[in-house]
Design a protein around this motif. Structure first.
Motif, PDB file in Angstrom:
ATOM      1  N   ASN A 157      -6.234  -0.026  -1.389  1.00 32.07           N
ATOM      2  CA  ASN A 157      -5.820   0.999  -2.351  1.00 32.07           C
ATOM      3  C   ASN A 157      -4.377   1.391  -2.033  1.00 32.07           C
ATOM      4  O   ASN A 157      -3.884   1.118  -0.936  1.00 32.07           O
TER       5      ASN A 157
ATOM      6  N   ARG B  44       1.909   2.270   2.880  1.00 36.23           N
ATOM      7  CA  ARG B  44       1.246   2.840   4.064  1.00 36.23           C
ATOM      8  C   ARG B  44       2.288   3.236   5.102  1.00 36.23           C
ATOM      9  O   ARG B  44       3.190   2.446   5.410  1.00 36.23           O
TER      10      ARG B  44
ATOM     11  N   SER C  36     -10.516   4.767  -1.409  1.00 35.59           N
ATOM     12  CA  SER C  36     -10.667   3.350  -1.086  1.00 35.59           C
ATOM     13  C   SER C  36     -11.420   2.643  -2.217  1.00 35.59           C
ATOM     14  O   SER C  36     -12.278   3.232  -2.860  1.00 35.59           O
TER      15      SER C  36
ATOM     16  N   LYS D 269       0.807  -1.223   0.000  1.00 34.25           N
ATOM     17  CA  LYS D 269       0.000   0.000   0.000  1.00 34.25           C
ATOM     18  C   LYS D 269       0.838   1.270   0.000  1.00 34.25           C
ATOM     19  O   LYS D 269       0.335   2.343  -0.304  1.00 34.25           O
TER      20      LYS D 269
ATOM     21  N   SER E 296      -7.915  -0.683   3.778  1.00 40.04           N
ATOM     22  CA  SER E 296      -8.505  -0.533   2.454  1.00 40.04           C
ATOM     23  C   SER E 296      -7.472  -0.899   1.384  1.00 40.04           C
ATOM     24  O   SER E 296      -6.292  -0.556   1.508  1.00 40.04           O
TER      25      SER E 296
ATOM     26  N   HIS F 195      -6.166  11.597   2.297  1.00 41.97           N
ATOM     27  CA  HIS F 195      -6.861  10.356   1.978  1.00 41.97           C
ATOM     28  C   HIS F 195      -7.835  10.594   0.862  1.00 41.97           C
ATOM     29  O   HIS F 195      -8.222  11.706   0.606  1.00 41.97           O
TER      30      HIS F 195
END
Ligand code: AMP
Ligand code: MG
Length: 308
Positions: free
Chosen positions: A132, A46, A138, A44, A130, A217
């Motif tokens: 994405n 992330r 998302s 991701k 999520s 986001h």
């Protein structure tokens, strides 16, 4: 619901598999496998300080992660699980640090989706942020995941998700319950079950209690903004999402005050706007005068998408 063995094996081998939930698609990995969890963050992009939600299929599994289950949690679980409500508990020491990003709490929910529940039943509780790339809207359809990751991520296609926005995150680990992220299950509904006032995390604070809330986001490449004036309708390079449209135009989508539908379709509209080459997505302003429990969640996501 039977799940193809290839997905079950992939999870057991420590790989990630995207699967549908009723909110958005999740990028699933075994919550007890730190290498699999590292793959989730890597796939991701992330930030490592943004903790993950553990998805369970069985009420007993809460005890493997949560140090205690307050009475308030029991009431909410009875009322809303399986469903789009994530609860934040004090965590057990065994929970992997990568899941909680080093916090002393753990977020758990039971998704209301047969594919998700069956996959968890066949494997283990799954972390599932999520599915994405970090920062993008998302995914609410399998094609959204393909657009972000190509064929490098296995996806179980369960059609379009029903809610379309991420779960409500409620912290019940402290003195007073606090909503960290608004979702379709609203403050009023929670207060009614608990017979107690529920706080809302102050979004303006420097250190939000839900670390994910500080990141940008839900943004398409197109600029997202609120509608200022009807003069803007002449701009054919913008997509308009309106509640009460009086004109019909190809680039105007009329939601006729159906906020649940707007929630369900918002991220798909964002992504489709980019594919169709629109420069802006312009949304008619609204507030909680309208009677829909999804409004605070919609405002939260749209505000984030409009901010730079
Ligand atoms: P996502 O799964 O991508 O929808 O993101 C999960 C959200 O849950 C993020 O906003 C996280 O900050 C929040 N979250 C997960 N675990 C915790 C926790 N232990 N305490 C507070 N918020 C959490
Ligand atoms: Mg996310």
């Amino acid at each position: 619901m039977p799940i193809d063995q290839k997905y079950i094996q992939a999870i057991k081998n420590g790989d990630v598999v995207a699967f549908p939930t009723e909110t958005v698609y999740g990028l699933g990995a075994d919550a007890w496998n730190s290498e699999a969890i590292a793959k989730v963050f890597e796939t991701k992009g992330r930030p490592s300080d943004n903790p993950l939600i553990v998805h369970v299929s069985d009420f007993d599994q809460i005890n493997d992660f949560a140090a205690e289950i307050p009475e308030a949690a029991q009431l909410l679980i009875e009322e809303f699980w399986p469903g789009p409500l994530t609860l934040v508990f004090k965590k057990k020491p065994e929970v992997l640090d990568a899941v909680t990003a080093g916090l002393d709490t753990i977020a758990i929910r039971m998704p209301a989706n047969e594919i998700a529940l069956s996959l968890i039943l066949e494997t283990n509780p799954l972390v599932a942020p999520s599915a994405n790339r970090s920062g993008a809207p998302s995914p609410t359809k399998a094609s959204h995941i393909k657009a972000d990751f190509g064929s490098s991520v296995l996806v179980i296609d369960g059609g379009s998700t029903q809610v379309g926005l991420e779960s409500t995150v409620l912290d019940i680990s402290g003195e007073q319950p606090m909503i960290l992220r608004p979702g379709v299950i609203g403050k009023d509904q929670i207060e009614q079950v608990l017979n107690q006032t529920v706080l809302i995390d102050d979004k303006s604070s420097e250190k939000p209690k839900s670390p994910g809330q500080k990141y940008s986001h839900y943004k398409p490449k197109a600029d997202v903004k609120w509608l200022d004036s009807e003069d803007e309708f002449e701009d054919t390079s913008s997509l308009f999402l309106l509640l009460n449209a009086e004109t019909e135009q190809q680039n105007i989508i009329n939601y006729t005050q159906d906020f649940e539908k707007l929630a369900r379709e918002l991220y798909d509209r964002f992504r489709q706007a980019d594919l169709d080459g629109y420069k802006k997505v312009i949304i008619e302003p609204f507030d909680d005068r309208y009677d829909s429990s999804v409004i605070p969640a919609l405002l939260n996501r749209i505000e984030k998408a409009t901010s730079l």
